[in-house]
Write an enzyme that holds these catalytic residues in place. Structure first.
Site, PDB file in Angstrom:
ATOM      1  N   GLU A 510       0.847  -1.183   0.000  1.00 10.01           N
ATOM      2  CA  GLU A 510       0.000   0.000   0.000  1.00 10.01           C
ATOM      3  C   GLU A 510       0.891   1.245   0.000  1.00 10.01           C
ATOM      4  OE1 GLU A 510      -4.365   0.945   1.838  1.00 10.01           O
ATOM      5  OE2 GLU A 510      -3.344  -0.905   2.337  1.00 10.01           O
ATOM      6  N   ASP A 517      -6.136   9.808   6.381  1.00  9.81           N
ATOM      7  CA  ASP A 517      -5.077   9.644   7.375  1.00  9.81           C
ATOM      8  C   ASP A 517      -4.301  10.950   7.528  1.00  9.81           C
ATOM      9  OD1 ASP A 517      -5.928   7.211   6.190  1.00  9.81           O
ATOM     10  OD2 ASP A 517      -4.213   6.146   7.014  1.00  9.81           O
ATOM     11  N   GLU A 782      -2.241   0.150  13.472  1.00  7.07           N
ATOM     12  CA  GLU A 782      -3.464   0.456  12.719  1.00  7.07           C
ATOM     13  C   GLU A 782      -4.703   0.018  13.518  1.00  7.07           C
ATOM     14  OE1 GLU A 782      -3.693  -1.700   9.042  1.00  7.07           O
ATOM     15  OE2 GLU A 782      -5.178  -0.337   8.198  1.00  7.07           O
TER      16      GLU A 782
HETATM   17  C1  BGC Z   1      -5.333   2.357   4.713  1.00  6.39           C
HETATM   18  C2  BGC Z   1      -5.908   3.405   5.598  1.00  6.39           C
HETATM   19  C3  BGC Z   1      -6.933   4.148   4.825  1.00  6.39           C
HETATM   20  C4  BGC Z   1      -7.977   3.151   4.491  1.00  6.39           C
HETATM   21  C5  BGC Z   1      -9.249   3.642   3.938  1.00  6.39           C
HETATM   22  C6  BGC Z   1      -6.406   1.430   4.347  1.00  6.39           C
HETATM   23  O1  BGC Z   1      -6.028   0.337   3.659  1.00  6.39           O
HETATM   24  O2  BGC Z   1      -4.242   1.738   5.260  1.00  6.39           O
HETATM   25  O3  BGC Z   1      -5.082   4.029   6.403  1.00  6.39           O
HETATM   26  O4  BGC Z   1      -7.414   5.308   5.350  1.00  6.39           O
HETATM   27  O5  BGC Z   1      -7.481   2.081   3.774  1.00  6.39           O
HETATM   28  O6  BGC Z   1     -10.129   3.446   4.882  1.00  6.39           O
END
Ligand code: BGC
Length: 970
Positions: A510, A517, A782
């Site tokens: 990712e 964020d 997370e």
């Molecule tokens: C990310 C998050 C992001 C989210 C969307 C994730 O996979 O790591 O930090 O905001 O997707 O909800």
């Protein structure tokens, strides 16, 4: 490793002071000075252009200049300044060499003063200095001379062509990183030399066998198809008369490597390429240009493959010693071919460079149960390792990086998803060999070594921490070691994820610029580091990637979208409330914290477009019921997306009305004020019951409604009680996710319940901040339960290095430390210092290097209730200090009663607090805290009691009705 710089960056070139005769006004002030201020110690320094000390290659046509004042005493303000910009470092005394002389300007302004001299030209160095005088009649000397150097501003400044390798490769896998070189002769002496360079892919640059600059992973991650950042290097010291050679290696990077969780690669294109312009100015004034294009040679070297997620494979046997030096025989190399046309506009890279920042020595070496050796770095970090090895030619060492060990003691990699995070090194077998990768980075605490010949010792391995070299601006420390560790973890997560862009995580497939964020964490980020240029650059990509209909992509650069470069899916990947609002919230934060008006100006159309898109999605009733939303993301209790989206719609409208006000756009201001009122009303009618309760009673719902000012005064009290009740019902735990968490503690302390906020902060069982800390985490997780009782959360979404939960940092700085910006005087021109102590802490201190200088607070709580608060305010700034639970007559400042203390301009009692207005200087307040007021009992009607009551009423009604029916039938 010598290239690794200490953080923060060392002071750059500082040049001679040149005195000139004083003007009458200043001379007058100086005469007064000698009389009134015997020490006369007013100084001016820390000169910045566009936030940076002596920046090179910037493409801002009207740069903004900032400086700081230093002076003893209290209440010192700048009364005026004179600024001069000249063509040479020592040409200030000749008016014909001045490009701008502001003259004496009566103004307190010392931050972001716009240059308004002769138009800025390409590749030119502008020298500047400033002199100030203060409100108490002191006059400074001229500052030391600073400079900025412009980059290439006009289209026809670019003479180079993109070049690439003629070798066919398979775009579905990572191929060898091409090396490019060219040798050239230089005649007369060299006055100065610059390289302007960028690449499709990530590059490293060499000149005459030396690495140029310290950047890694340049040009960084950007919306390359729209904005192609280039870097400028001063190579005067590396270039010489006679034969020279320039070289570059280019790896796949974000441009064509794997990018994004759908498993795409070649997102921006499938051909990596180099673009480079070397410009030499000779001592006789002539110029020479060596640029990528014809005459360049190329060959593959030792980097067999490289990928941001998957790692690098390096075959040391294929090294080409001397390949970037003059005299190297490149006759077996191929001719580089054209790499095609520009796809994005060239833009100067204005963000701090990505660099190797720190070295970390491993903590211990373990034997992996399933074979091989595991090195424990002692903390989760982002970067790579450098290691030493000796062995036979062709022996292969494989390093796999992970954030944790599994229950059996092997490397845990499930949460990396498809990211292999594996570097492979093939030995050349010539004795001691050292290796570190070039075109990848990993998120890891543990490294599994496989195939290492001999025994791996601890000093064979060093961790290399890599991130954008942002200046550290904040400190936060308390008497509680767990809170200090939490602060450290937040900082480490910020470092690791501020690598070129604000990314969500550094380890799995990712590592994207998730808008939500970034906006949720921006306030905390700006306490820890100077983030203005970093976020401003990312916002430019946000604008570039914004859709025509105003919708803002989930991630910037927009690599997931159906409309962006990848275009692999039809699923829209834009337009989510709370995420896309980053377009408005982040510029606003930059304004608040740095007084940056230009970012509001630059971003204004983008903000408007996003808001009108959101309004049209919400429809006439202004209640936004999105087709798709991430919800609260990681919370324990789900809050309906409609509520979140509508709350953010209101908040963005509110911010827009303020922003329009700042920019003097009256009509817009009233339009958005009206819109805010209407969305507020819509929120109330949709989500607040006739009894004044929220219809969705989640902590996130209460936190957002309170934080975004969506409730009436009456409703606020009820919402607060319900929120506290809910927290207590959960055993003093939060149930919030990404969206609700940043708002939770601020609404509690902002409404008189700091005690509950502290209770949540000190909670040590999950979900809580300290749960991870007590579980040994060194970065933010997370998931609240990233690892609980030895078991990992769902590996699909279990990054152990995700900064959003760290948004509590903003509350720690602003409520425990008490440092707050003031919207009326942004950029900490005026600060609000309002620490709220708690008996679980005996002391806390916080500091912030603002644009004016360092603001700090430091308090101690002595038994039973003696409170000492030390604060410092920089010159040319002021602050309100809110002394909690105090009576004015019992407060002493540096041993004096408040009214007798100098530097305090006003004292007032506000409820149970005393508020004093102070100017620059240090102050020490001491007094006995008034007793805590008894805390209101939780409302008798908790949600569960209410449910029971309703059930009882229902049963009663049914029984009564049955009774009546029976009576009627009779
Ligand atoms: C990310 C998050 C992001 C989210 C969307 C994730 O996979 O790591 O930090 O905001 O997707 O909800």
């Amino acid at each position: 490793m010598d290239a690794i710089k200490q953080h923060p960056t060392a002071v750059g070139v500082l040049l001679a002071i040149v005195a000139i005769s004083l003007s009458p006004a200043i001379a007058g002030a100086r005469a007064q000075t000698t009389a009134s201020s015997p020490d006369g110690d007013l100084r001016v320094g820390d000169l910045r252009t566009e936030y940076v000390e002596n920046p090179l290659g910037i493409d801002v046509r009207i740069p903004r200049l900032s400086w700081k004042l230093y002076a003893s005493g209290r209440g010192v303000m700048q009364a005026g300044y004179r600024l001069q910009v000249a063509v040479g470092v020592d040409s200030f005394s000749r008016s014909e060499f001045l490009l701008w002389d502001s003259g004496e300007v009566r103004s307190e302004r010392s931050v972001n003063v716009r240059y308004s001299g002769a138009p800025v030209e390409s590749r030119r160095r502008y020298y500047w200095r400033v002199q100030v005088w203060s409100n108490d009649g002191r006059v400074s000397e001229w500052s030391q001379v600073a400079f900025w150097e412009s980059g290439l501003l006009e289209d026809d400044d670019w003479a180079a062509d993109w070049i690439t390798s003629p070798l066919e490769d398979d775009p579905s896998v990572s191929g060898p990183a091409p090396h490019f070189r060219r040798s050239f002769e230089l005649g007369s002496g060299v006055e100065s030399a610059r390289i302007y360079a960028t690449s499709r892919g990530v590059y490293e640059l060499f000149l005459n066998g030396q690495r140029v600059g310290e950047r890694v992973l340049a040009p960084g991650f950007a919306s390359y198809n729209r904005r192609m950042p280039y870097q400028t290097y001063d190579v005067t010291e590396l270039i010489r008369r006679g034969e020279n050679a320039v070289g570059a290696v280019v790896g796949d990077g974000w441009y064509r490597g794997f990018l994004g969780f759908p498993g795409d690669r070649n997102v921006f294109g499938n051909q990596i390429a180099l673009f480079l312009q070397l410009e030499v100015v000779h001592t006789d004034g002539t110029r020479e240009l060596v640029s990528s294009g014809e005459g360049w040679m190329t060959a593959s070297g030792p980097i067999l493959s490289s990928d941001i997620y998957n790692g690098e494979t390096y075959d040391a046997r294929a090294e080409m010693p001397g390949w970037s030096s003059p005299g190297y025989d490149d006759s077996s190399w191929l001719r580089a071919v054209s790499g095609g046309d520009n796809t994005g506009t060239f833009v100067a890279d204005l963000a701090p460079p990505v660099r190797r920042i720190e070295q970390v020595e491993p903590l211990r070496i373990l034997n992996a149960p399933s074979g091989g050796t595991i090195v424990d770095m002692g903390r989760n970090l982002v970067g790579w390792v450098r290691f030493r090895v000796s062995g036979e030619e062709g022996e292969t060492v494989r390093l796999t990086h992970g954030e944790a060990l599994d229950a059996g003691g092997d490397l845990y990699t499930a949460n990396l998803r498809t990211a292999a995070q594996t570097d492979t090194y093939i030995l050349k077998g010539t004795g001691e060999e050292w290796f570190e990768p070039h075109f990848t980075f990993h998120g890891f605490r543990y490294v599994h070594f496989d195939g290492y010949p001999g025994r791996l010792e601890i000093d064979d391995v060093t961790g290399v921490v890599v991130h954008s070299d942002l200046e550290l601006t904040g400190t936060f420390e308390t008497s509680d070691p767990n809170l200090n560790q939490l602060q450290q973890n937040i900082l480490w997560s910020q470092e690791g994820n501020f690598l070129s862009i604000p990314a969500d995580c550094p380890q799995r497939d990712e590592r994207l610029g998730w808008t939500g964020d970034a906006q949720l964490f921006a306030p905390t980020a700006s306490f820890n580091m100077q983030v203005a240029p970093f976020f401003s650059q990312w916002l430019r990509d946000l604008r570039a990637d914004q859709y025509e209909d105003g919708s803002v992509p989930w991630v910037i650069p927009d690599v997931l979208t159906s409309r962006g470069p990848a275009a692999t899916s039809d699923v829209p990947t834009a337009g989510v409330g709370g995420w896309s609002d980053a377009a408005i919230i982040i510029p606003w934060e930059l304004y608040l914290r740095y007084g940056d008006v230009r970012v509001l100006e630059e971003q204004y159309e983008s903000m408007r477009a996003w808001l009108s898109y959101a309004v049209s999605e919400a429809g006439d009733d202004l209640v936004w019921k999105p087709d798709f939303h991430f919800g609260d993301w990681t919370g324990d209790v789900e809050t309906p997306p409609d509520l979140i989206a509508t709350a953010y719609l209101a908040h963005s409208a509110d911010l827009m009305s303020r922003i329009a006000g700042v920019l003097g756009l009256e009509a817009d201001r009233s339009e958005y004020t009206d819109l805010f009122g209407r969305v507020q009303a819509a929120f109330r009618s949709e989500f607040v019951s006739i009894f004044g309760n929220l219809s969705y009673r989640t902590q996130t719902a209460y936190a957002l409604a309170l934080r975004f000012d969506l409730l009436t005064d009456e409703q606020i009290g009820r919402a607060l009680r319900s929120l506290v009740d809910d927290i207590r019902e959960q055993g003093t735990h939060l149930t919030t996710g990404f969206v609700g968490t940043p708002a939770l503690c601020p609404v509690l302390s902002g409404n008189g319940r700091a005690d509950v906020a502290y209770d949540l902060l000190f909670q040590s069982t999950a979900p809580s901040w300290l749960f991870a800390v007590r579980s040994g985490a060194t970065t933010m997780w997370e998931q609240w339960r990233g690892r609980e009782a030895g078991a990992f959360a769902d590996p699909e979404l279990n990054s152990l290095n995700h900064y959003v939960g760290g948004a509590i940092g903003d509350w720690m700085y602003s409520t425990i430390g008490g440092i707050n910006p003031d919207v009326e005087a942004p950029g900490f021109k005026h600060a609000i210092l309002s620490p709220i102590p708690d008996s679980r802490l005996t002391h806390a201190s916080a500091s912030l290097r603002t644009m004016y200088g360092t603001l700090s607070t430091n308090w101690e709580l002595e038994n039973p209730d003696r409170f000492l608060l030390e604060v410092a305010v920089p010159v040319n700034a002021t602050a309100s200090v809110r002394l909690p639970r105090a009576r004015a007559e019992s407060v002493l400042e540096s041993g004096e009663r408040l009214i007798a203390s100098t530097g305090i301009s006003r004292v007032r009692e506000n409820g149970r607090d005393v508020v004093v207005e102070i100017g620059s200087g240090s102050y020490l307040f001491s007094y006995s805290l008034l007793p805590n007021l008894p805390i209101e009992q939780p409302s008798p009607l908790t949600p569960s009691k209410l449910r029971l009551l309703l059930l009882f009423l229902l049963l009663l009604t049914v029984t009564l009705m049955r009774g009546r029916r029976r009576n009627t039938l009779r």
